[in-house]
Design a protein around this motif. Structure first.
Motif, short mmCIF file in Angstrom:
data_model
loop_
_atom_site.label_atom_id
_atom_site.label_comp_id
_atom_site.label_asym_id
_atom_site.label_seq_id
_atom_site.Cartn_x
_atom_site.Cartn_y
_atom_site.Cartn_z
N GLU A 230 0.81 -1.22 0.00
CA GLU A 230 0.00 0.00 0.00
C GLU A 230 0.84 1.27 0.00
O GLU A 230 0.46 2.27 -0.62
N SER B 26 1.85 7.99 7.65
CA SER B 26 0.74 7.70 6.76
C SER B 26 -0.48 7.18 7.51
O SER B 26 -1.51 7.85 7.60
N TYR B 27 -0.37 5.97 8.09
CA TYR B 27 -1.53 5.38 8.74
C TYR B 27 -2.06 6.26 9.88
O TYR B 27 -3.26 6.43 10.03
N THR C 279 -4.73 17.27 -0.23
CA THR C 279 -5.38 15.99 -0.53
C THR C 279 -6.91 16.13 -0.52
O THR C 279 -7.60 15.46 -1.29
N GLY D 23 -9.48 13.52 -2.16
CA GLY D 23 -9.21 12.44 -1.22
C GLY D 23 -9.56 12.84 0.20
O GLY D 23 -10.12 13.91 0.45
N ALA D 24 -9.26 11.96 1.13
CA ALA D 24 -9.45 12.26 2.55
C ALA D 24 -8.28 13.10 3.05
O ALA D 24 -7.26 13.26 2.38
N ASP E 132 -4.66 11.81 2.93
CA ASP E 132 -4.67 10.60 2.11
C ASP E 132 -3.76 10.86 0.92
O ASP E 132 -4.17 11.45 -0.08
N TYR E 133 -2.51 10.44 1.01
CA TYR E 133 -1.51 10.79 0.02
C TYR E 133 -1.78 10.15 -1.33
O TYR E 133 -1.17 10.55 -2.34
N ASN E 134 -2.64 9.16 -1.41
CA ASN E 134 -2.97 8.56 -2.70
C ASN E 134 -3.53 9.58 -3.67
O ASN E 134 -3.36 9.47 -4.88
N PRO F 298 -0.56 5.31 -6.68
CA PRO F 298 -0.76 5.63 -5.26
C PRO F 298 0.51 5.51 -4.42
O PRO F 298 0.72 6.29 -3.50
N GLN G 234 2.12 8.25 -1.97
CA GLN G 234 2.50 8.02 -0.57
C GLN G 234 3.92 8.54 -0.31
O GLN G 234 4.17 9.20 0.71
#
Length: 334
Positions: free
Chosen positions: A137, A150-151, A279, A284-285, A288-290, A297, A301
């Motif tokens: 991911e 990230s998480y 983001t 995105g959220a 949310d680096y995607n 993606p 990230q």
């Protein structure tokens, strides 16, 4: 092999106990500050033995490094020896310390056995996700960086905000930095050591580029090994502190001015939060680096983590240097 590790653990815990007893027994605040630095460095060694290298890195940089320097800077504002505590206050303090220790030992009995593969942390589904799924991911080899940036990037944003708030609060308590480049009378770092110890001056000049280069390495290598913005910011600040101690507060303020630092202090936090806003605008959220690279993606990230880690490093470095300037720029009490 396991026996050797146990022997190392016992030796390190013995050093911790000796350092703690020394801190409690000595009335010399300078000795207490040095022992506190030894305590933190020993804790960092314990973390290395436990394979928590990122935590060890932070403990060594912040606990044994900057905290010790700030303790020494604080000694310039107070007396060098602790006042004698009346016997009537020693007994209650001893009872509180012993009671707290007994409660902690009692609570530790509920902890799972050390290094047992059947421990809940080894069998929880999140363990597999963080250690395995995160590689697909996020694509960051250092799982610690993947989790922190990230998480749980929103939590780390809160930590950066705490550092910013703490720095501003301490600066407000200590007062505005004086513009006098020579510093206050009686402050050791103000005059520097360049006229007294030429060897220190030469060695400091040789070390400074390597310290700052190492800070950049830790900053941008945090995806692949121990390090990141927190550690890099402290290492960069340590380089400036070394320069201040050797060449004087006035010279340090001329190289890294307080005005620039006051701008950088919120800039790192704004950069971190700005990535989250970007983001959102990209659909995105928050954080949310995607969304930064919908076609790839993993690339998004990497870009997001790079930017937020840079924000962390900027704020941490600016806060640490400003705090040291504030301490070093005040005169010693009589």
């Amino acid at each position: 092999m396991i026996g050797n590790v146990i022997l190392v653990d016992i030796a390190l815990f013995a050093i911790l106990l000796a350092a703690a007893l020394g801190i409690a027994h000595t009335r010399s605040l300078y000795s207490a500050a040095m022992l506190a630095g030894l305590f933190s460095l020993t804790c960092a060694s314990l973390f290395v033995v436990q394979d928590a290298v990122d935590v060890a890195f932070t403990e060594a940089a912040v606990g044994a490094g900057m905290s010790t320097v700030l303790f020494l800077g604080t000694l310039a504002l107070t007396h060098s020896r602790e006042r004698v505590t009346p016997p009537t206050r020693r007994v209650p303090a001893l009872l509180v310390a012993v009671g707290t220790g007994v409660l902690l030992i009692y609570a530790s009995l509920d902890l799972p056995p050390y290094a047992d593969p059947a421990n809940p942390v080894q069998q929880h589904p999140l363990t597999e996700r963080y250690l395995q799924t995160s590689q697909q991911e996020i694509g960051v080899p250092n799982v610690v960086t993947a989790v922190l940036a990230s998480y749980r990037g929103f939590d780390t944003l809160g930590e950066v905000a705490v550092i910013f708030t703490a720095g501003v609060a301490v600066l407000m308590l200590l007062g505005r930095l004086r513009g006098n480049a020579a510093g206050s009378p009686g402050t050791a770092p103000a005059g520097g050591l360049q006229g007294e110890h030429r060897v220190l001056r030469v060695v400091a000049k040789l070390l400074m580029p390597f310290i700052l280069l190492f800070a950049l390495y830790v900053q941008f290598h945090g995806d692949f090994g121990p390090g990141g913005g927190f550690q890099a910011g402290v290492i960069f600040a340590a380089g400036i502190v070394l320069y201040t101690l050797v060449f004087g507060l006035g010279h340090a303020r001329a190289v890294v001015t307080p005005g620039i630092l006051r701008m950088l202090l919120p800039l790192g936090l704004l950069l971190y939060a700005g990535v989250g806003v970007a983001t959102l605008l990209l659909g995105g959220a928050f954080l949310d680096y995607n969304a930064l690279s919908p076609q790839d993606p993993v690339q998004g990230q990497h870009l997001g983590i790079l930017l937020v880690e840079a924000g962390v490093g900027i704020t941490v470095a600016a806060a640490m240097i400003l705090l040291f300037y504030a301490f070093a720029g005040r005169g010693a009490r009589s």
